[in-house]
Design an enzyme around this catalytic site. Structure first.
Site, PDB file in Angstrom:
ATOM      1  N   LYS A  13      49.503 -48.567 -97.988  1.00  0.00           N
ATOM      2  CA  LYS A  13      50.468 -49.021 -96.987  1.00  0.00           C
ATOM      3  C   LYS A  13      50.173 -48.456 -95.595  1.00  0.00           C
ATOM      4  O   LYS A  13      50.175 -49.194 -94.609  1.00  0.00           O
ATOM      5  CB  LYS A  13      51.873 -48.629 -97.445  1.00  0.00           C
ATOM      6  CG  LYS A  13      52.982 -49.024 -96.497  1.00  0.00           C
ATOM      7  CD  LYS A  13      54.335 -48.875 -97.172  1.00  0.00           C
ATOM      8  CE  LYS A  13      54.601 -47.457 -97.648  1.00  0.00           C
ATOM      9  NZ  LYS A  13      55.040 -46.554 -96.575  1.00  0.00           N
ATOM     10  N   ARG A  88      64.588 -46.049 -96.798  1.00  0.00           N
ATOM     11  CA  ARG A  88      64.235 -45.768 -98.183  1.00  0.00           C
ATOM     12  C   ARG A  88      65.367 -46.119 -99.141  1.00  0.00           C
ATOM     13  O   ARG A  88      65.152 -46.207-100.346  1.00  0.00           O
ATOM     14  CB  ARG A  88      63.899 -44.280 -98.356  1.00  0.00           C
ATOM     15  CG  ARG A  88      62.580 -43.872 -97.769  1.00  0.00           C
ATOM     16  CD  ARG A  88      62.277 -42.418 -98.115  1.00  0.00           C
ATOM     17  NE  ARG A  88      61.194 -41.888 -97.308  1.00  0.00           N
ATOM     18  CZ  ARG A  88      59.907 -42.112 -97.558  1.00  0.00           C
ATOM     19  NH1 ARG A  88      59.560 -42.849 -98.587  1.00  0.00           N
ATOM     20  NH2 ARG A  88      58.981 -41.617 -96.774  1.00  0.00           N
ATOM     21  N   ARG A 127      41.491 -39.653-104.186  1.00  0.00           N
ATOM     22  CA  ARG A 127      41.920 -39.439-102.816  1.00  0.00           C
ATOM     23  C   ARG A 127      41.610 -38.026-102.330  1.00  0.00           C
ATOM     24  O   ARG A 127      41.873 -37.051-103.000  1.00  0.00           O
ATOM     25  CB  ARG A 127      43.410 -39.715-102.694  1.00  0.00           C
ATOM     26  CG  ARG A 127      43.868 -39.746-101.267  1.00  0.00           C
ATOM     27  CD  ARG A 127      44.957 -40.733-101.089  1.00  0.00           C
ATOM     28  NE  ARG A 127      46.223 -40.182-101.552  1.00  0.00           N
ATOM     29  CZ  ARG A 127      47.386 -40.622-101.129  1.00  0.00           C
ATOM     30  NH1 ARG A 127      47.456 -41.593-100.258  1.00  0.00           N
ATOM     31  NH2 ARG A 127      48.492 -40.097-101.585  1.00  0.00           N
ATOM     32  N   ARG A 160      44.162 -33.771-103.212  1.00  0.00           N
ATOM     33  CA  ARG A 160      45.617 -33.580-103.325  1.00  0.00           C
ATOM     34  C   ARG A 160      45.941 -33.092-104.718  1.00  0.00           C
ATOM     35  O   ARG A 160      45.580 -33.704-105.699  1.00  0.00           O
ATOM     36  CB  ARG A 160      46.353 -34.893-103.051  1.00  0.00           C
ATOM     37  CG  ARG A 160      46.388 -35.222-101.578  1.00  0.00           C
ATOM     38  CD  ARG A 160      47.250 -36.410-101.363  1.00  0.00           C
ATOM     39  NE  ARG A 160      48.534 -36.255-102.039  1.00  0.00           N
ATOM     40  CZ  ARG A 160      49.665 -36.751-101.579  1.00  0.00           C
ATOM     41  NH1 ARG A 160      49.669 -37.394-100.444  1.00  0.00           N
ATOM     42  NH2 ARG A 160      50.779 -36.628-102.245  1.00  0.00           N
ATOM     43  N   ARG A 171      55.361 -40.480-110.124  1.00  0.00           N
ATOM     44  CA  ARG A 171      55.667 -40.859-108.732  1.00  0.00           C
ATOM     45  C   ARG A 171      55.886 -42.360-108.619  1.00  0.00           C
ATOM     46  O   ARG A 171      56.763 -42.810-107.882  1.00  0.00           O
ATOM     47  CB  ARG A 171      54.513 -40.437-107.804  1.00  0.00           C
ATOM     48  CG  ARG A 171      54.588 -38.977-107.398  1.00  0.00           C
ATOM     49  CD  ARG A 171      53.316 -38.533-106.717  1.00  0.00           C
ATOM     50  NE  ARG A 171      53.067 -39.212-105.456  1.00  0.00           N
ATOM     51  CZ  ARG A 171      51.877 -39.277-104.858  1.00  0.00           C
ATOM     52  NH1 ARG A 171      50.826 -38.733-105.434  1.00  0.00           N
ATOM     53  NH2 ARG A 171      51.748 -39.884-103.712  1.00  0.00           N
TER      54      ARG A 171
END
Ligand SMILES: [Zn+2]
Length: 217
Positions: A13, A88, A127, A160, A171
């Site tokens: 995104k 959100r 990532r 990460r 998540r």
């Protein structure tokens, strides 16, 4: 064009927001950045937000909405904007809707980037993050020019720590549970447009432009 972006972790995104902002020549507005900027600058709103953060509490919606509306008043946002990271929740969406209606600048579309769980996991577990500028890289889709080093500042990239498979699945579930009511809110208003983000960066950008073609000015 006045847009809100939604998408689960791993859907790319943030990257698409940047590309879209370039294509449409409107600013990509990340609410996380706005909040940080107000707090660092010590603005009136920032000082109030800081007080909540110092107590370990969430910054109230009306405060965030005021920061967003402040940002949308700036000259570069007159043609439109891409909101990322806000709203959100349905309550936040309602507050934003009221504020934008009051300013005569209602949203024109809400883009929802979709991706299946396996692809999200694949992307997130590849990532890498620059600890200096927070830019993210991907071992498969977006490699740095030099191995393990940030293109922008040469800092060593780190992995990460929360990107292992079980954490990623959790998540994604949390994201889905939290955002479903929000998607319904926008769907009821005829604003929601889905973009399949399961493709190369360039192709996803093309799909996004296509999804907006009837309102692109
Ligand atoms: Zn960097």
């Amino acid at each position: 064009m006045r847009l809100v972006l939604l998408g689960p972790p791993g859907a790319g995104k943030g990257t698409q927001a940047g590309r879209l902002a370039d294509r449409l020549t409107i600013p990509h507005i990340s609410t996380g950045d706005i909040l940080r900027e107000h707090v660092e600058r010590g603005s009136r709103l920032g000082v109030r937000a800081r007080a909540y953060m110092d107590r370990g509490e969430y910054v109230p919606d009306d405060l965030v909405v005021r920061m967003v509306m402040d940002r949308l008043d700036e000259p570069d946002a007159q043609k439109g904007f891409i909101l990322d990271g806000f709203p959100r929740t349905v309550l936040q969406a309602q507050a934003l809707e009221d504020a934008l209606a009051g300013a005569g600048r209602p949203l024109e579309a809400v883009l929802k980037f979709t991706i299946d769980a396996d692809m999200a996991i694949k992307r997130l577990s590849n990532r890498w993050l620059c600890p200096c500028c927070k830019r993210t890289y991907n071992a498969e889709f977006m490699r740095p020019r030099e191995d393990q080093l940030c293109d922008d500042d040469g800092c060593g990239l780190t992995r990460r720590s929360d990107d292992d498979e079980i954490t990623v699945r959790r998540r994604l579930e949390v994201y889905r549970d939290e955002t479903e009511p929000l998607e319904l809110f926008y769907w009821e208003r005829g604003l929601l447009r889905e973009v399949n983000a399961q493709a190369r960066l360039e192709l996803v950008t093309e799909r996004t432009m296509e999804a907006l073609s009837d309102i692109a000015s």
